[in-house]
Design an enzyme around this catalytic site. Structure first.
Site, PDB file in Angstrom:
ATOM      1  CG  ASP A  83      -0.262  -0.175   2.531  1.00 11.93           C
ATOM      2  OD1 ASP A  83       0.783  -0.862   2.580  1.00 11.93           O
ATOM      3  OD2 ASP A  83      -0.757   0.367   3.540  1.00 11.93           O
ATOM      4  CD  GLU A 141       3.252  -0.922   7.582  1.00  8.09           C
ATOM      5  OE1 GLU A 141       3.566  -0.788   8.780  1.00  8.09           O
ATOM      6  OE2 GLU A 141       3.280   0.035   6.765  1.00  8.09           O
ATOM      7  CD  GLU A 142       2.412   3.311   5.430  1.00  3.62           C
ATOM      8  OE1 GLU A 142       2.334   3.756   6.594  1.00  3.62           O
ATOM      9  OE2 GLU A 142       3.473   3.248   4.782  1.00  3.62           O
ATOM     10  CG  HIS A 365       5.271   8.144   6.309  1.00  2.00           C
ATOM     11  ND1 HIS A 365       4.182   7.874   7.113  1.00  2.00           N
ATOM     12  CD2 HIS A 365       5.730   6.923   5.929  1.00  2.00           C
ATOM     13  CE1 HIS A 365       4.006   6.575   7.207  1.00  2.00           C
ATOM     14  NE2 HIS A 365       4.952   5.970   6.494  1.00  2.00           N
TER      15      HIS A 365
END
Length: 395
Positions: A83, A141-142, A365
């Site tokens: 993702d 996962e995020e 990020h």
């Protein structure tokens, strides 16, 4: 004949362009957690082309299975998260995101490409090993919602060992991190709703102030780290949101607190979460208000098995040299749901350096996050070498 390290390295070199092309495709087409529909479709196409059977896990995950031609043996799981993030892409690269507002700013595009490269090579050597290698292409996962689809769905109940990698922009390309013991913190996301009674601020005695109660709760929660856990236990109790009130002259009848707990121990995690709920209730009672407490279990603490980590160090040394293997990396309060797999079977989570310039030094990020793609070859080689060495001499 069993493939040796030199052959693995050469075969990874031979398909390097394939791995890079996949990574750039995924980078151009990022999709958010649980909506990785085009991503998983492309992964399925590659897995089918390689000729490995798979099953669907949820809407956007798959588990591929490669059985060795030398008979039964142990089963090892290799995992890649797929993702992306709800973040604009400001790299300015030719392979920048074409999906506005979304970006593979954590390296999952590289994880996916590396694991597909490993699958491609391992398929060519299927007859040379005993046992089974499974490949988890995992969504979400995020948001801490992907690994649990595999674990709670029972898809990996028969796994003997797990292995995963994460690219790391804070580490120089050419280096591998394999640290025994705790590596990443747990992540719990809690909400506390406080309920009071409205009234005019000129008559506080007639109301029950949810705002004041919530503020007191936030303050008292800070005593958990200072007074309820051992000084040697690394714990974060963080509050990121406090909402209350509608107007300057109205006593707030509702307030909402959102925060997180991070720890490196299952026991300390349980202790701290209990303390958060207990303190919130008792402080609320003292202010004549009530609360509702809820918690989202995003990830357990990620604790590398000592034996598995030491094995990874040996394997990594054969790839990059012992001088380029980092074995004492500081623990991170950042969480990763690979921990959910480690709760089922022993294993290790390694980090692969991808920094070589200012362009590849941005933190994960960040809108300009990018990688030195040479790290993908190392990641692919580590997947292959770790899996084969474990199946040859399981522990």
């Amino acid at each position: 004949m069993t493939i040796n390290q030199q052959q693995i390295h050469q075969e990874v070199t031979d398909i390097y362009d394939y791995i890079i092309a996949l990574r750039r495709h995924f980078h151009r087409h990022p999709e958010p957690s649980l909506k990785e529909f085009e991503t998983i479709q492309r992964i399925k196409e590659e897995v089918e082309e390689i000729g490995v059977p798979y099953i669907n896990v949820g809407e956007t995950g798959i588990l591929a299975t490669l059985e060795g031609g030398k008979g039964s043996g142990k089963t090892i799981l290799l995992r890649a998260d797929i993702d992306a993030l709800p973040l604009p892409d400001e790299t300015g690269k030719p392979y920048a995101s074409v999906n506005p507002g979304f970006n593979h700013a954590c390296g999952h595009d590289g994880h996916t490409a590396s694991l597909l490269g490993a699958l491609k090579i391992l398929k060519e050597h299927q007859d040379e090993f005993a046992g089974t290698i499974q490949f988890a292409f995992q969504p979400a996962e995020e948001i801490g919602a992907g690994a649990r689809q595999f674990v709670r769905g029972g898809y990996i109940d028969g796994i003997d060992h797990v292995f995963g990698i994460h690219l790391q922009s804070g580490t120089q390309v050419g280096k591998i991190v394999a640290t025994p013991g705790p590596s990443n913190a747990s992540c719990d996301i809690f909400k506390i709703k406080v309920f009071g009674k409205s009234g005019h601020v000129s008559r506080p005695d007639l109301g029950r102030d949810a705002l004041v109660s919530a503020a007191a709760i936030v303050t008292e929660l800070q005593t958990i780290v200072a007074r309820e856990v051992r000084p040697t236990d690394e714990v974060v109790v963080g509050i990121g949101v406090l909402r209350a009130g509608t107007n300057y002259n109205i006593i707030a009848n509702e307030a909402e607190i959102e925060g997180t707990v991070r720890t490196f121990s299952h026991e300390v995690r349980a202790q701290v979460l209990d303390a958060v709920e207990r303190i919130a209730k008792n402080v609320s009672d003292a202010h004549r208000t009530t609360i509702e407490f809820s918690n989202y279990d995003a990830a357990a603490p990620l604790i590398n098995d000592i034996q598995a980590a030491n094995h990874a160090i040996r394997v990594a040394s054969d790839i990059v040299g012992i001088e380029n293997v980092i074995t004492d990396s500081p623990k991170s309060m950042g969480a990763d749901d690979f921990a959910d797999y480690l709760a089922v079977a022993p294993g290790v989570y390694c980090f692969i350096g991808t920094q070589s310039s200012e362009e590849t030094a941005y933190g994960h990020h960040h809108e300009k996050f990018d990688i030195d793609e040479k790290g993908l070859a190392i990641a692919t080689e580590l997947h292959i070498s770790y899996a084969l060495s474990y199946l040859k001499e399981p522990f």
